[in-house]
Enzyme design. Sequence first.
Site, PDB file in Angstrom:
ATOM      1  CE  LYS A  60      -4.071  -1.965   0.205  1.00 19.51           C
ATOM      2  NZ  LYS A  60      -4.914  -1.836   1.386  1.00 19.51           N
ATOM      3  CG  ASP A  72      -1.453  -5.028   2.056  1.00 19.70           C
ATOM      4  OD1 ASP A  72      -2.666  -5.310   2.100  1.00 19.70           O
ATOM      5  OD2 ASP A  72      -0.935  -4.149   2.765  1.00 19.70           O
ATOM      6  CG  ASP A  84      -3.851  -5.645  14.112  1.00 19.83           C
ATOM      7  OD1 ASP A  84      -4.137  -4.457  14.337  1.00 19.83           O
ATOM      8  OD2 ASP A  84      -4.114  -6.245  13.046  1.00 19.83           O
ATOM      9  CG  ASN A  85      -7.984  -6.529  13.541  1.00 19.45           C
ATOM     10  OD1 ASN A  85      -8.644  -5.725  14.181  1.00 19.45           O
ATOM     11  ND2 ASN A  85      -7.526  -6.252  12.329  1.00 19.45           N
ATOM     12  CD  GLU A  90      -6.940  -3.202  16.881  1.00 15.83           C
ATOM     13  OE1 GLU A  90      -7.253  -2.232  16.174  1.00 15.83           O
ATOM     14  OE2 GLU A  90      -6.788  -4.347  16.424  1.00 15.83           O
ATOM     15  CE  LYS A 145      -3.531   2.294   9.160  1.00 14.05           C
ATOM     16  NZ  LYS A 145      -4.801   1.523   9.145  1.00 14.05           N
ATOM     17  CE1 TYR A 146      -1.762   1.420   4.678  1.00 15.23           C
ATOM     18  CE2 TYR A 146      -2.794   3.446   5.445  1.00 15.23           C
ATOM     19  CZ  TYR A 146      -2.838   2.078   5.241  1.00 15.23           C
ATOM     20  OH  TYR A 146      -3.954   1.374   5.603  1.00 15.23           O
TER      21      TYR A 146
END
Length: 701
Positions: A270, A365, A400-401, A429, A539-540
């Site tokens: 990304k 990704d 994460d998740n 999270e 993040k990117y």
Amino acid sequence: MSPYTTPGRIGRIPVLEVSPVVEAGRWPAKAVVGEVVPIEATVFREGHDAVAATAVLIAPDGSDHSWAPMVDVAPGLDRFRGFLQPDAEGDWSFRVEGWSDPYATWVHDAGIKIAAGIDTELMLAEGVRLFDRICRRVPDDALVAGGRTTRAARALTAARRALGDASRPAEARFAVATSPEVTEALRRAPLRELVSASDSYPLRVSRPLALAGAWYEMFPRSEGAYQKKDGTWVSGTFRTAAKRLPAIAAMGFDVVYLTPISPIGTTFRKGRNNSLEALPGDPGSPYAIGSADGGHDAIHPDLGTEKDFKAFVSAAREQGMEVALDIALNASPEHPWITEHPEWFVIRADGSIAYAENPPKKYQDIYPLSFDTDPEGLYAAMLDVFRTWIDRGVTLFRIDNPHTKPVNFWEWLLAEVHATNPEVIFLSEAFTKPAMMQTLARVGFHQSYTYFTWRNTKEEIEEYLAEVSGPQGSVLRPSFWPTTHDILPPYLSDGGVAAFAVRAVLAATGSPTWGIYSGYELVENVPRPGAEEQIDNEKYEYRPRDWERADEYGIALLLGKLNEIRRAHPALQQLRNLTIHPTTNSNVVAFSRRIPADRLPRATAKPQGRTMSAGGNDRRAPRHDDVVVVVLNLDPRNAQESVVDLNLSALGLSAPEGDDSAPFFVAHDLLSGETYGWGAHPWVRLDPQVRVAHVLQVGRA
């Protein structure tokens, strides 16, 4: 266990609906060292004789550690509550003992009859017989600790003697037997009959940081990153990120939390602002884990080496902080597992590996893992990942998740880590449905992200604070975050500096654990169009910041002050001690936290590194209730005025006779340093351009 009770059977005195109990004891309720744990049960008996209850704390070795009297908090409903306070880590348990209270029964009956002149001498004779039993059955050394045994024994003996003294008026004899000295002695060491115990229920006691701490999130690649003249970027490293640690520590944070630091894939990488095409030099999302440089247990070469990471961990500890690491259990198309273990992924009908998607959104990704094709192999690999980072010095993990992975996997993994490293803390999270969020907490996650970010109105905030600090708090420990790298709520993007101050105060005092995402000090509040996240999302891309500008906003100073207040006040380090106080303005919220003096920890708790003070350790110093009241203006633009109707009982205060609105206690503002004389109904005015809140220590003058 009492001989009057058979485990699993109802006792002579029924003890039912014990809490906190999770799924009938399938999983332990949670506590930390020094936490005041509320224990409740329904206790009753036939007829009209008085009943009472005792909460008993059982040490990990199975011995009775301590007990606490329970009080009927719902007269007519027979609901009793007491408080236990474990003083060490481990797998503890507790039970509730119900019992017949002959002293309370006699006081009730004798009080009525003597006042009415009915069976007076008979009731006094019954009292003599009762106190014969009390003085005979209750040993002196069990009455009152700390060298005051003789005083208690004297009071009981005097009561026995007075009841039998026919030369004195009946009312005087009864008064001696019901004096404060007698009732206190019997509160500490009651005469208990027909003792009936509940089953024992598990209570897992962790170190204090599992409940109370301040987290600071950072992308290490942004700290020290710079752009060359030709436009290319040079990544920050662990060494450059370590230069930021003293400033984070100066704001009083306990944990520095790093987003994933593993290698990042290039396939379908990304670009800036989540674009589908990355330009040359775009670093990619750290959540697309895996490349030719390695997978989850590897370190991105741009950040440094394993030695550099360990040096960063050591530098954080020197500043009194621990390191938390973000773990995302998914893989980029270049992750080594793709070729080594294709069975750990979902293979579609055309032979390709299924990527993550939330239609119509596609995340090419990232490949999700399949936990059902080879659970034994995948589970073992995941456990190795966590143990690798633990060996490198990581003591906390932000997952994460986790709600997108099987719950039984988490139950297994968390148990495995706890067995070897009980000091390690896991933060979930999981912004998801309540059933999943709460079950993840039940199976072992120490803390959880919450819906706090989306609670903005007075009604929403009051309801949510009461929810997370109520019975739910024995399982799910909330972690309040005003923003994250994924979330920038409209309240903050629209409200300016004052809005950032409001949410910081609310997060820091509304929950024992709270977190700040790097850049909060700079009031980064510009959203990406059409999304509730920041534009130019970190993040990117690399996002170096000019920290010298933080002083322009005053938020960094506020964060430091809030953490200083939290460390100094044990009441703010507890969860299940919150009371909402009504206000007359829909934009003003008021709540308090209190720990009575007799439950204040006696020494400073030190989990690891710089931690939150658990109270003074000078036993000679006067000890008072620790009471903090927060009054907050939710309107970031306009001054708001309100009357606050304080629940004096919740504050451990009582108004003098007469006008309870007249000042009779002191409220010292811990943010401004000002002191006010307050009554039960103080008037406040909060101008967000001057101050958004009062954070007050209260007590008698």
